[in-house]
Design an enzyme around this catalytic site. Sequence first.
Site, PDB file in Angstrom:
ATOM      1  N   LEU A  11       0.665  -1.252  -0.041  1.00 11.20           N
ATOM      2  CA  LEU A  11      -0.007  -0.029   0.119  1.00 11.20           C
ATOM      3  C   LEU A  11       0.902   1.147  -0.145  1.00 11.20           C
ATOM      4  CD1 LEU A  11      -2.924  -1.001   2.438  1.00 11.20           C
ATOM      5  CD2 LEU A  11      -3.022  -0.480   0.095  1.00 11.20           C
ATOM      6  N   GLU A  32      -6.382 -15.264  19.584  1.00 10.94           N
ATOM      7  CA  GLU A  32      -6.615 -16.341  19.262  1.00 10.94           C
ATOM      8  C   GLU A  32      -6.036 -17.556  19.812  1.00 10.94           C
ATOM      9  OE1 GLU A  32      -9.342 -19.010  18.092  1.00 10.94           O
ATOM     10  OE2 GLU A  32      -9.483 -16.900  17.310  1.00 10.94           O
ATOM     11  N   HIS A  50     -19.879 -26.410  33.866  1.00 10.76           N
ATOM     12  CA  HIS A  50     -19.381 -25.430  35.075  1.00 10.76           C
ATOM     13  C   HIS A  50     -19.663 -23.891  34.717  1.00 10.76           C
ATOM     14  CE1 HIS A  50     -17.378 -23.661  38.453  1.00 10.76           C
ATOM     15  NE2 HIS A  50     -17.574 -24.953  39.081  1.00 10.76           N
ATOM     16  N   ASP A  58     -16.400 -18.136  27.125  1.00  9.98           N
ATOM     17  CA  ASP A  58     -16.927 -16.666  26.723  1.00  9.98           C
ATOM     18  C   ASP A  58     -16.340 -15.539  26.443  1.00  9.98           C
ATOM     19  OD1 ASP A  58     -19.421 -18.493  25.953  1.00  9.98           O
ATOM     20  OD2 ASP A  58     -20.370 -17.683  27.883  1.00  9.98           O
TER      21      ASP A  58
END
Length: 100
Positions: A11, A32, A50, A58
């Site tokens: 670029l 990740e 659990h 989460d």
Amino acid sequence: MSLLVPTALLLNISTVEKLLLIVSLFIVLITELLNTAIEKLCDHITTDFHELIGRAKDIGSAAVFVSLSLAIITWFQFYGNQVIIRGVTKATLFFCHTTH
């Protein structure tokens, strides 16, 4: 990622901006990897449900989402501007050429 790093290098932007694009990709990769480590550790501890393990998984997934969102915003800021500028320039040249 293997296509985005060379794209960042090609670029027409400053070196600092190129580094920001590449660093945003590595932040996603690192997040990740950490999320995968959390999930594997949780699965090793117990395969039973659990509530705290569910929350940990989460939160790890949310961290990946936030880092990916940051990378998308960063890439759109620099790469999107390059595409828009080139598109406007080409359209301007096309319309100026056809009207004369």
